[in-house]
Scaffold this active site. Structure first.
Site, PDB file in Angstrom:
ATOM      1  N   THR A  52       9.410 -25.802   9.563  1.00 27.04           N
ATOM      2  CA  THR A  52       9.993 -24.543   9.897  1.00 27.04           C
ATOM      3  C   THR A  52       8.904 -23.377   9.895  1.00 27.04           C
ATOM      4  O   THR A  52       8.061 -23.644   9.158  1.00 27.04           O
ATOM      5  CB  THR A  52      11.315 -24.035   9.167  1.00 27.04           C
ATOM      6  OG1 THR A  52      10.664 -23.735   7.710  1.00 27.04           O
ATOM      7  CG2 THR A  52      12.380 -24.768   9.224  1.00 27.04           C
ATOM      8  N   GLU A  73      15.866 -26.502  12.356  1.00 26.60           N
ATOM      9  CA  GLU A  73      17.048 -27.359  12.047  1.00 26.60           C
ATOM     10  C   GLU A  73      17.946 -27.992  12.766  1.00 26.60           C
ATOM     11  O   GLU A  73      18.608 -28.594  12.311  1.00 26.60           O
ATOM     12  CB  GLU A  73      17.609 -26.714  10.698  1.00 26.60           C
ATOM     13  CG  GLU A  73      16.707 -26.448   9.432  1.00 26.60           C
ATOM     14  CD  GLU A  73      15.935 -25.104   9.582  1.00 26.60           C
ATOM     15  OE1 GLU A  73      15.681 -24.567  10.711  1.00 26.60           O
ATOM     16  OE2 GLU A  73      15.565 -24.530   8.483  1.00 26.60           O
ATOM     17  N   LYS A  92      21.674  -2.521   4.644  1.00 27.55           N
ATOM     18  CA  LYS A  92      23.119  -1.875   4.066  1.00 27.55           C
ATOM     19  C   LYS A  92      22.654  -0.515   3.634  1.00 27.55           C
ATOM     20  O   LYS A  92      22.124  -0.272   2.724  1.00 27.55           O
ATOM     21  CB  LYS A  92      23.458  -2.731   3.055  1.00 27.55           C
ATOM     22  CG  LYS A  92      24.929  -3.156   2.989  1.00 27.55           C
ATOM     23  CD  LYS A  92      25.327  -3.994   2.051  1.00 27.55           C
ATOM     24  CE  LYS A  92      26.912  -4.273   2.248  1.00 27.55           C
ATOM     25  NZ  LYS A  92      27.148  -5.423   1.416  1.00 27.55           N
ATOM     26  N   TRP A  95      26.843  -2.096   6.859  1.00 26.93           N
ATOM     27  CA  TRP A  95      25.944  -2.910   7.604  1.00 26.93           C
ATOM     28  C   TRP A  95      25.526  -2.340   8.777  1.00 26.93           C
ATOM     29  O   TRP A  95      26.073  -1.968   9.468  1.00 26.93           O
ATOM     30  CB  TRP A  95      26.267  -4.512   7.990  1.00 26.93           C
ATOM     31  CG  TRP A  95      26.152  -5.198   6.546  1.00 26.93           C
ATOM     32  CD1 TRP A  95      26.033  -4.828   5.317  1.00 26.93           C
ATOM     33  CD2 TRP A  95      26.278  -6.796   6.580  1.00 26.93           C
ATOM     34  NE1 TRP A  95      25.983  -5.829   4.376  1.00 26.93           N
ATOM     35  CE2 TRP A  95      26.184  -6.964   5.352  1.00 26.93           C
ATOM     36  CE3 TRP A  95      26.522  -7.653   7.513  1.00 26.93           C
ATOM     37  CZ2 TRP A  95      26.271  -8.407   4.724  1.00 26.93           C
ATOM     38  CZ3 TRP A  95      26.777  -9.109   7.045  1.00 26.93           C
ATOM     39  CH2 TRP A  95      26.633  -9.410   5.785  1.00 26.93           C
TER      40      TRP A  95
HETATM   41  P1  ADP Z   1      12.475 -19.828  11.352  1.00 25.42           P
HETATM   42  O1  ADP Z   1      13.737 -20.602  10.857  1.00 25.42           O
HETATM   43  O2  ADP Z   1      11.224 -20.302  10.585  1.00 25.42           O
HETATM   44  O3  ADP Z   1      12.406 -18.561  11.581  1.00 25.42           O
HETATM   45  P2  ADP Z   1      13.010 -21.281  13.715  1.00 25.42           P
HETATM   46  O4  ADP Z   1      12.215 -21.089  15.180  1.00 25.42           O
HETATM   47  O5  ADP Z   1      13.903 -22.376  13.573  1.00 25.42           O
HETATM   48  O6  ADP Z   1      12.104 -20.612  12.622  1.00 25.42           O
HETATM   49  O7  ADP Z   1      14.090 -19.931  13.889  1.00 25.42           O
HETATM   50  C1  ADP Z   1      15.404 -19.731  14.016  1.00 25.42           C
HETATM   51  C2  ADP Z   1      15.752 -18.533  13.834  1.00 25.42           C
HETATM   52  O8  ADP Z   1      15.381 -17.651  14.999  1.00 25.42           O
HETATM   53  C3  ADP Z   1      17.469 -18.395  14.048  1.00 25.42           C
HETATM   54  O9  ADP Z   1      17.959 -18.558  12.592  1.00 25.42           O
HETATM   55  C4  ADP Z   1      17.703 -16.853  14.421  1.00 25.42           C
HETATM   56  O10 ADP Z   1      17.475 -15.772  13.295  1.00 25.42           O
HETATM   57  C5  ADP Z   1      16.308 -16.554  15.137  1.00 25.42           C
HETATM   58  N1  ADP Z   1      16.847 -16.716  16.630  1.00 25.42           N
HETATM   59  C6  ADP Z   1      16.672 -17.825  17.386  1.00 25.42           C
HETATM   60  N2  ADP Z   1      17.216 -17.428  18.701  1.00 25.42           N
HETATM   61  C7  ADP Z   1      17.608 -16.453  18.697  1.00 25.42           C
HETATM   62  C8  ADP Z   1      18.402 -15.498  19.627  1.00 25.42           C
HETATM   63  N3  ADP Z   1      18.517 -15.794  20.838  1.00 25.42           N
HETATM   64  N4  ADP Z   1      18.842 -14.107  19.202  1.00 25.42           N
HETATM   65  C9  ADP Z   1      18.557 -13.801  18.016  1.00 25.42           C
HETATM   66  N5  ADP Z   1      17.617 -14.642  16.922  1.00 25.42           N
HETATM   67  C10 ADP Z   1      17.304 -15.836  17.218  1.00 25.42           C
END
Ligand code: ADP
Length: 547
Positions: free
Chosen positions: A186, A331, A444, A449
């Site tokens: 990640t 994940e 918050k 929120w």
């Molecule tokens: P990391 O978890 O290390 O940031 P990832 O590439 O796995 O790397 O990112 C996943 C996260 O990216 C998601 O949990 C979410 O927070 C964000 N994310 C992915 N796609 C979107 C989207 N279309 N809109 C908003 N957030 C997104």
């Protein structure tokens, strides 16, 4: 009683075998590191991935051993996707944008045995190789005459010399479909990097799911440009879905600027492209400046961060391109939801449709999701209640590589394990999920929120704003108040008060940020996401007005 159907394991080798047999002449086009355009076919990729398989056998790497790549999107990387995983070794795609120390840490943590890299990463490899004693084989993804004689990297061979002498015949091994096939760390926006270890079965099921018409809708008639890197969650699984449907693939190599991406879309008649919002921002900027239009692009998948409405509008209205807003995680292989409309929504006005398109969308079959409150109670699907988003499904991790971080799952009363995404979301009655925040980014204020994504989207709709990040700042009365950190588009002007006035009537008064901070750049992480933790550190001496 058991069913009486053939029991064939779901293996990645079957994808390339299928693509060669049924779509052997379909093109795979790559912009190379050298800048030229290289043309190949599924047939050639298949033959060369068998040469990779034989070359790996020659290195005596056991099943399950890790072969790392440090490479842009291109045909050689694709051959490694199939050659490495197809033989039962584990493809470990490294993110070259990481700091060298972090990269070496990851290589050692993964116990990588071989590392194949693009020549543009030679200086990086020269920096880290001595810190990676477990790597026994170094392969430069280039022709033999491009290999430097004095690289300082022991035993360095060129890819073409390495596979060139190998037979193009091999029998792909019959593996257990649950064997590991590839891995990805990640990006570390949340703590130490941890790896998702994908299996052949999870990869194939994801390839089917992602190709569905209401997901990414891939077909043999498509020409697909994955701008999303092959080192980031396997380019959202597109290479596998592409092999399954037999479409043309177009790889951008290292040239991700607006001009290069636009030229490739036009010259290779790209019908579908996929990438994070920052890449599309550059593309749209280039097109606006030069008054350009698309002649073949029909759809673009945008995910990885929230897609601002201004971007959806520009693609839809100015360029006639459908935006598929998608959400997922490393994940989750990564696909979780895609925003494609249902029949009833087609009758809505353009404005109402845009509200739906802004959501991250509906679960792809295979993924189940729910939102829960702090005690784990499931919240209603009413589009208003927001809570922690949990997911389960056959292409979602059960645990991290080496059990790092313990058991990540949350168990419900029936004992089913759900993976907590770290996102906060709503789900509406039609099943459309909308992310309001990463749980750690939630602001918050006075117990209520505020969605940082909403605040950012409004700023991004202003013509002078190139990038916006909303973060919470300590406040003695309200606990936290939002501010918006903004990068202006070159040659444009907007003042603090003008931008704050722009929020009027768009969100509730108490949700309007207290201040605007103009900066030259917002720190971006290795996958192009805004690094709010770094930004908060940069602004540690900032004080809210009136405090
Ligand atoms: P990391 O978890 O290390 O940031 P990832 O590439 O796995 O790397 O990112 C996943 C996260 O990216 C998601 O949990 C979410 O927070 C964000 N994310 C992915 N796609 C979107 C989207 N279309 N809109 C908003 N957030 C997104």
């Amino acid at each position: 009683m058991l069913g009486q159907m053939q029991n064939q394991p779901l293996l990645i080798s079957s994808l390339i075998t299928h693509a060669e047999r049924h779509h052997g002449s379909t093109e795979i086009v790559s912009r190379r590191v050298e800048g030229d355009i290289h043309r190949s076919t599924w047939g050639q990729i298949a033959r060369r991935s068998r040469q990779v398989a034989n070359a790996l056998d020659g290195l005596h790497l056991a099943h399950g051993e890790r072969v790392a790549t440090l490479a842009w999107n291109g045909y050689r990387h694709l051959e490694l996707y199939f050659g490495v995983s197809g033989t039962g070794r584990v493809l470990h795609t490294l993110n070259p944008r990481l700091h060298p120390e972090q990269l070496a840490w990851i290589v050692n943590h993964a116990d990588d045995r071989a590392l194949c890299f693009d020549m543009s990463f030679l200086p990086l490899v020269q920096t880290v190789h001595a810190k990676c004693p477990g790597v026994r084989h170094w392969v430069a993804l280039c022709d033999s005459d491009k290999l430097p004689t004095d690289s300082g990297i022991p035993g360095l061979v060129s890819y073409e010399a390495w596979i060139g002498g190998q037979s193009a015949t091999c029998v792909w091994p019959d593996l257990d479909e649950n064997s590991a096939s590839s891995m990805c760390y990640t990006s570390g926006t949340t703590g130490n990097p941890k790896a998702a270890l994908y299996s052949h079965r999870s990869t194939l099921l994801h390839a089917y799911g992602a190709a569905l018409p209401d997901a990414l809708g891939c077909s043999a008639r498509d020409s697909i440009l994955p701008v999303v890197p092959m080192f980031h969650v396997n380019a959202w699984g597109l290479p596998y879905s592409a092999a399954a449907v037999g479409c043309k693939l177009v790889f951008p190599g290292p040239a991700l600027d607006g001009k290069s991406v636009y030229e490739l879309i036009e010259s290779e008649k790209v019908s579908m492209a996929a990438g994070v919002p920052t890449v599309w921002q550059m593309l749209l900027g280039h097109m606006q400046q030069n008054g350009l239009k698309f002649s073949t692009l029909k759809r673009t998948v945008i995910g990885g961060s929230a897609c601002p409405p201004a971007m959806i509008n520009a693609f839809n209205q100015t360029y006639g391109v459908e935006v598929l807003h998608a959400w997922g995680m490393t994940e989750m292989s990564p696909l979780g939801t895609v925003c494609t409309l249902k029949n009833a929504q087609l009758a809505l006005s353009a404005d109402e449709q845009l509200k739906v398109r802004l959501k991250q969308g509906r679960a792809v079959y295979g993924v189940d999701m729910k939102i829960v409150d702090e005690s784990g109670n499931e919240l209603p699907w009413d589009g208003k209640a927001y809570g922690d988003l949990l997911v389960r499904g056959p292409w979602i991790i059960a645990s991290y590589f080496k059990g790092e971080g313990g058991d990540p799952m949350r168990y419900d009363a029936s004992g089913k394990g759900w993976f907590p995404t770290g996102d906060v979301a709503t789900i509406d009655a039609d099943g459309f999920m909308q992310i309001t925040d990463r749980s750690k980014d939630v602001i918050k204020s006075g117990g209520e929120w505020i969605s940082s994504i909403d605040v950012e989207n409004i700023a991004m709709a202003h013509p002078a704003v190139a990038m916006a990040a909303c973060i919470g700042m300590r406040h003695p009365k309200w606990d936290e108040r939002p501010i918006v950190v903004v990068v202006k588009k070159p040659g444009t002007e907007v003042s603090r008060d003008e931008l704050l006035a722009f929020y009027e009537g768009k969100i509730a008064k108490w949700q309007v940020p207290d201040d605007v901070v103009f900066v030259d750049a917002i720190p971006l992480g290795a996958t192009g996401k805004m690094q709010k933790m770094t930004l908060r550190q940069q602004l540690k001496d900032y004080v809210l007005p009136g405090v």
